[in-house]
Design a protein around this motif. Sequence first.
Motif, short mmCIF file in Angstrom:
data_model
loop_
_atom_site.label_atom_id
_atom_site.label_comp_id
_atom_site.label_asym_id
_atom_site.label_seq_id
_atom_site.Cartn_x
_atom_site.Cartn_y
_atom_site.Cartn_z
N ASN A 19 -10.73 -37.78 30.86
CA ASN A 19 -11.76 -37.12 30.05
C ASN A 19 -11.64 -37.57 28.61
OD1 ASN A 19 -12.89 -34.93 32.00
ND2 ASN A 19 -10.67 -34.72 32.18
N LEU A 20 -12.71 -38.20 28.10
CA LEU A 20 -12.73 -38.71 26.72
C LEU A 20 -14.04 -38.29 26.06
CD1 LEU A 20 -11.36 -42.32 27.31
CD2 LEU A 20 -10.08 -40.37 26.41
N ASN A 21 -14.06 -37.09 25.50
CA ASN A 21 -15.24 -36.60 24.79
C ASN A 21 -16.47 -36.64 25.70
OD1 ASN A 21 -16.73 -35.53 22.73
ND2 ASN A 21 -16.79 -37.39 21.49
N LYS A 22 -17.42 -37.53 25.44
CA LYS A 22 -18.65 -37.59 26.22
C LYS A 22 -18.48 -38.33 27.54
CE LYS A 22 -21.69 -37.53 22.15
NZ LYS A 22 -22.78 -38.24 21.43
N PHE A 23 -17.36 -39.00 27.70
CA PHE A 23 -17.13 -39.83 28.89
C PHE A 23 -16.12 -39.17 29.81
CE2 PHE A 23 -14.62 -43.13 31.05
CZ PHE A 23 -15.63 -43.74 31.80
N ASN A 24 -16.42 -39.19 31.09
CA ASN A 24 -15.52 -38.64 32.11
C ASN A 24 -15.57 -39.54 33.33
OD1 ASN A 24 -15.98 -37.01 34.85
ND2 ASN A 24 -14.27 -36.07 33.77
N MET A 25 -14.42 -39.72 33.99
CA MET A 25 -14.40 -40.49 35.23
C MET A 25 -13.25 -40.02 36.11
SD MET A 25 -12.65 -44.20 34.48
CE MET A 25 -12.59 -44.51 36.26
N PHE A 26 -13.37 -40.29 37.42
CA PHE A 26 -12.24 -40.07 38.31
C PHE A 26 -12.11 -41.26 39.24
CE2 PHE A 26 -15.62 -37.93 40.82
CZ PHE A 26 -15.49 -38.59 42.04
N LEU A 27 -10.90 -41.43 39.77
CA LEU A 27 -10.61 -42.49 40.73
C LEU A 27 -9.70 -41.90 41.80
CD1 LEU A 27 -10.74 -45.48 41.60
CD2 LEU A 27 -8.78 -45.92 40.09
N ASP A 28 -10.19 -41.85 43.02
CA ASP A 28 -9.47 -41.27 44.14
C ASP A 28 -9.08 -42.36 45.14
OD1 ASP A 28 -9.85 -38.73 43.11
OD2 ASP A 28 -11.55 -38.25 44.42
N ASN B 120 -19.15 -40.63 34.44
CA ASN B 120 -20.19 -39.80 33.83
C ASN B 120 -20.24 -40.07 32.32
OD1 ASN B 120 -20.99 -37.79 36.06
ND2 ASN B 120 -18.76 -37.66 36.07
N TYR B 121 -21.45 -40.10 31.78
CA TYR B 121 -21.60 -40.24 30.32
C TYR B 121 -22.65 -39.23 29.84
CZ TYR B 121 -22.44 -42.16 25.70
OH TYR B 121 -22.57 -42.31 24.34
N ARG B 122 -22.20 -38.26 29.06
CA ARG B 122 -23.09 -37.21 28.52
C ARG B 122 -23.73 -37.77 27.25
NH1 ARG B 122 -22.64 -31.94 30.77
NH2 ARG B 122 -24.31 -30.66 29.90
N PHE B 123 -24.78 -38.56 27.40
CA PHE B 123 -25.34 -39.30 26.26
C PHE B 123 -26.13 -38.39 25.31
CE2 PHE B 123 -28.31 -39.58 29.78
CZ PHE B 123 -29.55 -39.37 29.20
N LEU B 124 -26.55 -37.21 25.79
CA LEU B 124 -27.15 -36.17 24.95
C LEU B 124 -26.57 -34.84 25.41
CD1 LEU B 124 -30.91 -37.29 24.78
CD2 LEU B 124 -29.25 -37.33 22.90
N PRO B 125 -26.58 -33.81 24.56
CA PRO B 125 -25.96 -32.54 24.96
C PRO B 125 -26.43 -32.00 26.30
CG PRO B 125 -26.48 -32.49 22.63
CD PRO B 125 -27.05 -33.76 23.17
N LYS B 126 -27.69 -32.23 26.66
CA LYS B 126 -28.23 -31.69 27.91
C LYS B 126 -28.48 -32.75 28.98
CE LYS B 126 -30.35 -27.57 25.87
NZ LYS B 126 -31.59 -26.74 25.78
#
Length: 356
Positions: A216-225, A264-270
């Motif tokens: 988890n890095l601010n607006k960026f999130n990822m997982f690897l399973d 995932n990239y939350r490029f805008l708040p919504k």
Amino acid sequence: TNVKKKQDKFNLFLNMQGSFDANFRDGFEEGAFKMRQLRIETKGNINNWLSYRYRQRLNRSNDSSGNIDNLPTSIDIAGIGVKLGKGFSIFAGKQCTAYGGIEFDLNPIEIYEYSDMIENMSNFMTGLNIGYDINAHQQLNLQILDSRNGSFNKTYGVETEDGEQPTIESGKLPLVYTLNWNGNFNDVFKTRWSASIMNEAKDKNLYYFAFGNELNLNKFNMFLDFMYSKEGIDRKGIMTGITGSMEGHNAFDAGYFSMVTKLNYRFLPKWNAFVKGMYETASLTKQQGDLEKGKYRTAWGYFAGVEFYPMDTNLHFFLTYVGRSYDFTARAKALGQENYSTNRVSVGFIYQLPMF
């Protein structure tokens, strides 16, 4: 959404994922509205040491006849939690298996399509979980559950003529044992790892390992399973479908590997954009008569989409593309298998509606 909570003893939710799906396989196949997920859930804390949780799928059969735990598979979770002090706790009843993997632990309404590994697993079974919080950020779980929901014959397709001995027999302790570690490192890096052994039948075991990692890095999130399953009997049923090698339901000595990642990239708040990829293999781990040891199928998954969150709750609307490709090796093609691909475009909504 304006209801004020006065106590935490009763919380009621309706978990929903609904969409319009356009399905493609060798051209356009079908378009239809579908409620992929519909679950009702209630949970609460009775006091500072006793809690409960119940969740049931409303779009699955409630038939429990012949099930080892006397519960229908429509019930995901039904049990109580007890805090024992000094970091120890237990949860008794039907529950989600404590397998590793970040995606495996998400609410099912958040998943547009599971990997073949998870889709073909038995994920909700009855038993006991013993948890230990090493500290506020590290947790261990030891879980002992029934290894199946249905009867032995129903699960493994073991049918015999009168007077004949079955090729496989049920063990006297059909249980699955799982050791699970959940780690949290400053909310930046999280882990969900597990190792499991399951008694499938007499002298036949399943070994399952899963390693989930989240960043988890601010607006960026990822997982690897990463997931691997070595099965004395083909519990997933995928290799049985490929080889057609056994009377009844399952072949012996199947092996499955799965790797799943989502960004995932939350490029805008919504607004959130995501891509997801899956790589999976299905193999035989031992030679079986004329069937060679080795890989028989590779499955690929490639997803992309955008999500809109109009409120502070988890309500969101989505537009997503889901692509799957299945590539068979020469040894599988010799058994009549052929490569194929499927595609789906979906538009819909996801909401865990707080009803009370």
